[in-house]
Design a protein around this motif. Structure first.
Motif, mmCIF file in Angstrom:
data_model
loop_
_atom_site.group_PDB
_atom_site.id
_atom_site.type_symbol
_atom_site.label_atom_id
_atom_site.label_comp_id
_atom_site.label_asym_id
_atom_site.label_seq_id
_atom_site.Cartn_x
_atom_site.Cartn_y
_atom_site.Cartn_z
ATOM 1 N N GLU A 1 0.786 -1.090 -0.064
ATOM 2 C CA GLU A 1 0.102 0.203 0.056
ATOM 3 C C GLU A 1 0.912 1.015 0.117
ATOM 4 O OE1 GLU A 1 -3.982 0.496 2.347
ATOM 5 O OE2 GLU A 1 -2.314 1.537 3.577
ATOM 6 N N THR A 2 0.537 2.166 -0.994
ATOM 7 C CA THR A 2 1.231 3.486 -0.846
ATOM 8 C C THR A 2 0.635 4.496 -0.615
ATOM 9 O OG1 THR A 2 2.429 2.784 -2.963
ATOM 10 C CG2 THR A 2 2.446 5.110 -2.391
ATOM 11 N N ASN A 3 0.873 5.452 0.347
ATOM 12 C CA ASN A 3 0.340 6.468 1.002
ATOM 13 C C ASN A 3 0.491 7.699 -0.107
ATOM 14 O OD1 ASN A 3 -0.233 5.241 3.391
ATOM 15 N ND2 ASN A 3 1.689 5.758 4.240
ATOM 16 N N TYR A 4 -0.596 8.321 -0.650
ATOM 17 C CA TYR A 4 -0.676 9.491 -1.481
ATOM 18 C C TYR A 4 -0.912 10.703 -0.553
ATOM 19 C CZ TYR A 4 0.617 6.735 -5.525
ATOM 20 O OH TYR A 4 1.353 5.852 -6.369
ATOM 21 N N GLY A 5 -0.994 10.771 0.340
ATOM 22 C CA GLY A 5 -1.226 12.152 1.160
ATOM 23 C C GLY A 5 -2.325 11.660 2.344
ATOM 24 N N PRO A 6 -3.025 12.481 2.932
ATOM 25 C CA PRO A 6 -3.959 12.388 4.050
ATOM 26 C C PRO A 6 -5.039 11.626 3.500
ATOM 27 C CG PRO A 6 -2.853 14.574 4.208
ATOM 28 C CD PRO A 6 -2.403 14.060 2.898
ATOM 29 N N HIS A 7 -5.463 10.573 4.231
ATOM 30 C CA HIS A 7 -6.743 9.876 3.799
ATOM 31 C C HIS A 7 -6.437 9.285 2.198
ATOM 32 C CE1 HIS A 7 -7.997 11.131 7.553
ATOM 33 N NE2 HIS A 7 -7.783 12.547 7.227
ATOM 34 N N ARG A 8 -5.389 9.211 1.581
ATOM 35 C CA ARG A 8 -5.337 8.938 0.152
ATOM 36 C C ARG A 8 -4.140 7.866 0.050
ATOM 37 N NH1 ARG A 8 -9.340 11.231 0.144
ATOM 38 N NH2 ARG A 8 -9.825 13.212 -1.102
ATOM 39 N N LYS A 9 -4.787 6.733 -0.039
ATOM 40 C CA LYS A 9 -4.136 5.365 -0.332
ATOM 41 C C LYS A 9 -4.245 4.755 -1.543
ATOM 42 C CE LYS A 9 -3.914 4.608 4.896
ATOM 43 N NZ LYS A 9 -2.577 5.122 4.999
#
Length: 279
Positions: free
Chosen positions: A70-78
């Motif tokens: 899983e990659t985090n793309y910012g707050p609450h964006r995965k």
């Protein structure tokens, strides 16, 4: 060339994206280098303690297919596995980070609605190496030796490679679009055992993202006249051009050709991407 077939089992991981951050590796699948018609489709692995990328945007479009981790793309964006993200030109995303184990994605980068063109890694890496003689890449930005304002790492390398000033298009979307593929229903293809999912269509140039479910022994054609089409093996295995193609592999049908694929595994899932009209 009318078609290309790239089996992921036949390529190896290499370091990439030194303009941005360490901890990124790629396996190159498909590439076309030709001004506005350029695109690149790679397997990308994010990981390592140093991996981090700041919030940024581009002057081209991207499609990112979550495969592992899983990659985090910012707050609450995965972006987890079995989720497809569409990252339009001009739209900010990030910062990027990975929690725990490395994540793997298939990433397609190509010319967007503003026709700004796409610069392949080959040209970008050459420009990045030249810029390292004139400054330092740090935390996703390029800092010139003579001082002054830091520049986004990709922008600095793009401007060096093209000799042009980066112009960011006005964003059409406030955020990237995330498609959870298992939430879409399969629909039957008339006269065939192959089933389809339509995930989304974007813009006046006809970008389209779909899926196909191909049973063993069933065949389908990828591509349509006048358009470039990509088939990515999300799960299963298919045969094409006389050889078997494994999971996480890709096939390209150019505007003047098509690719015939036949299911080998009991069921094979394909992600189908119709690239924008390049006229």
């Amino acid at each position: 060339m009318a078609t290309q077939v790239a089996d992921s089992d036949e390529s190896t991981w290499t370091t990439a994206s030194t303009h941005r951050t360490s901890g990124i590796e790629i396996k190159q699948l498909l590439q076309r280098d030709g001004e506005a018609r350029s695109f690149e489709f790679n397997l990308v692995r994010f990981g390592g303690e140093d991996f981090w990328s700041p919030r940024h945007r581009h002057n081209f479009d991207q499609i990112r297919i979550g495969l592992e981790g899983e990659t985090n793309y910012g707050p609450h964006r995965k972006l987890p596995a079995r989720t497809i993200g569409y990252y339009p030109e001009g739209t900010h995303y990030g910062p990027l980070s990975v929690s725990g184990e490395p994540s793997v994605q298939a990433i397609l980068q190509f010319d967007g609605a503003s026709r700004g063109g796409y610069v392949t890694y080959e040209h970008l890496d050459t420009a990045t190496a030249e810029l390292r003689e004139l400054g330092e890449f740090r935390k996703g930005f390029w800092h010139p030796n003579e001082g002054g304002k830091a520049v986004d790492g990709y922008q600095a390398s793009w401007e060096r490679a093209t000799g042009r000033t980066m112009v960011y298009p006005e964003p059409r979307f406030d955020e990237a679009v995330y498609m959870h593929v298992d939430a879409f229903a399969w629909t039957q293809t008339e006269g065939s055992a192959v089933q389809r999912k339509h995930l989304g269509s974007f813009g006046e140039r006809g970008l389209r993202i779909e899926m196909a479910l191909v049973p063993a022994g069933e065949s389908m054609a990828v591509g349509e006249p006048g358009r470039s089409g990509i088939a990515f093996v999300l799960s299963g295995r298919v045969a094409s051009g006389g050889s078997e193609v494994s999971r996480y592999s890709a096939m390209l049908a150019e505007e003047d050709g098509s690719v015939e694929v036949t299911g080998v595994a009991e069921l094979t899932e394909l992600v189908l991407i119709t690239l924008p009209k390049f006229d």
